[in-house]
Motif scaffolding. Structure first.
Motif, PDB file in Angstrom:
ATOM      1  N   PRO A 107       0.881 -32.948   9.570  1.00 10.24           N
ATOM      2  CA  PRO A 107       1.579 -34.148   9.084  1.00 10.24           C
ATOM      3  C   PRO A 107       1.889 -34.121   7.584  1.00 10.24           C
ATOM      4  CG  PRO A 107      -0.717 -34.639   9.544  1.00 10.24           C
ATOM      5  CD  PRO A 107      -0.486 -33.237  10.007  1.00 10.24           C
ATOM      6  N   PHE A 108       0.976 -33.572   6.811  1.00 11.96           N
ATOM      7  CA  PHE A 108       1.167 -33.502   5.361  1.00 11.96           C
ATOM      8  C   PHE A 108       0.666 -32.145   4.880  1.00 11.96           C
ATOM      9  CE2 PHE A 108       2.292 -37.886   5.042  1.00 11.96           C
ATOM     10  CZ  PHE A 108       1.466 -38.574   5.932  1.00 11.96           C
ATOM     11  N   ARG A 109       1.159 -31.697   3.750  1.00 11.76           N
ATOM     12  CA  ARG A 109       0.727 -30.420   3.187  1.00 11.76           C
ATOM     13  C   ARG A 109      -0.783 -30.441   2.987  1.00 11.76           C
ATOM     14  NH1 ARG A 109       3.503 -27.601  -2.135  1.00 11.76           N
ATOM     15  NH2 ARG A 109       2.608 -25.542  -1.848  1.00 11.76           N
ATOM     16  N   TYR A 110      -1.425 -29.331   3.306  1.00 13.97           N
ATOM     17  CA  TYR A 110      -2.868 -29.122   3.165  1.00 13.97           C
ATOM     18  C   TYR A 110      -3.682 -29.821   4.247  1.00 13.97           C
ATOM     19  CZ  TYR A 110      -1.354 -27.743  -1.503  1.00 13.97           C
ATOM     20  OH  TYR A 110      -0.703 -27.158  -2.555  1.00 13.97           O
ATOM     21  N   PHE A 165       7.037 -34.979   9.426  1.00 10.19           N
ATOM     22  CA  PHE A 165       5.882 -34.095   9.353  1.00 10.19           C
ATOM     23  C   PHE A 165       6.174 -32.998   8.361  1.00 10.19           C
ATOM     24  CE2 PHE A 165       7.983 -30.866  11.835  1.00 10.19           C
ATOM     25  CZ  PHE A 165       8.777 -31.573  12.731  1.00 10.19           C
ATOM     26  N   PHE A 166       5.113 -32.261   7.983  1.00 10.56           N
ATOM     27  CA  PHE A 166       5.280 -31.207   6.988  1.00 10.56           C
ATOM     28  C   PHE A 166       5.715 -29.892   7.626  1.00 10.56           C
ATOM     29  CE2 PHE A 166       4.800 -28.978   3.128  1.00 10.56           C
ATOM     30  CZ  PHE A 166       4.117 -27.801   3.386  1.00 10.56           C
ATOM     31  N   SER A 167       5.005 -29.494   8.692  1.00  8.09           N
ATOM     32  CA  SER A 167       5.330 -28.209   9.327  1.00  8.09           C
ATOM     33  C   SER A 167       4.755 -28.176  10.734  1.00  8.09           C
ATOM     34  CB  SER A 167       4.782 -27.033   8.506  1.00  8.09           C
ATOM     35  OG  SER A 167       3.365 -27.055   8.507  1.00  8.09           O
ATOM     36  N   ILE A 168       5.143 -27.129  11.463  1.00  7.15           N
ATOM     37  CA  ILE A 168       4.626 -26.918  12.813  1.00  7.15           C
ATOM     38  C   ILE A 168       3.865 -25.600  12.840  1.00  7.15           C
ATOM     39  CG2 ILE A 168       5.218 -26.676  15.243  1.00  7.15           C
ATOM     40  CD1 ILE A 168       7.816 -28.175  14.646  1.00  7.15           C
TER      41      ILE A 168
END
Length: 120
Positions: A100-103, A27-30
């Protein structure tokens, strides 16, 4: 993506426990992460929340006793529970909005619960 909650157990009144909620997978971030708790036959109730920038909020019934924190490097959120009372007995669940993904917008995930029992 998986959320793994751990750290529950049995403790006497006045004791302490620390719960952990670890996110794994790609994943990209939380974004925000929260702890909830639930007892049989009752609604799940919000205990504490921490945002991506570290802002926290607590239910009145745990203010001054519980502390939520996060370790971004470990993708883990903690709930330090002090001065535990019998009424804190419940299954504790973590919930996180994971991007899950940036943006992309965050997707809500739940971890399996961990039992906390406070009894003498």
């Amino acid at each position: 993506v998986q959320l793994q909650a751990s750290g529950g157990g049995s403790v006497q009144p006045g004791g302490s426990l620390r719960l952990s909620c670890a996110a794994s997978g790609g994943f990209f971030s939380i974004d925000a992460t929260a702890w909830y708790r639930q007892n049989p036959g009752k609604q799940r109730e919000l205990v504490a929340t921490i945002t991506s920038d570290g802002s926290t909020s607590y239910a009145d019934f745990v203010k001054g006793r519980f502390t939520i924190s996060r370790d971004n490097a470990r993708n883990t959120v903690y709930l330090q529970m002090n001065s535990l009372k019998p009424e804190d007995t419940a299954v504790y669940y973590c919930n996180a909005d994971i991007v899950p993904f940036r943006y992309w917008s965050g997707v809500s995930y739940w971890g399996k619960g961990t039992q906390v029992t406070v009894s003498s």
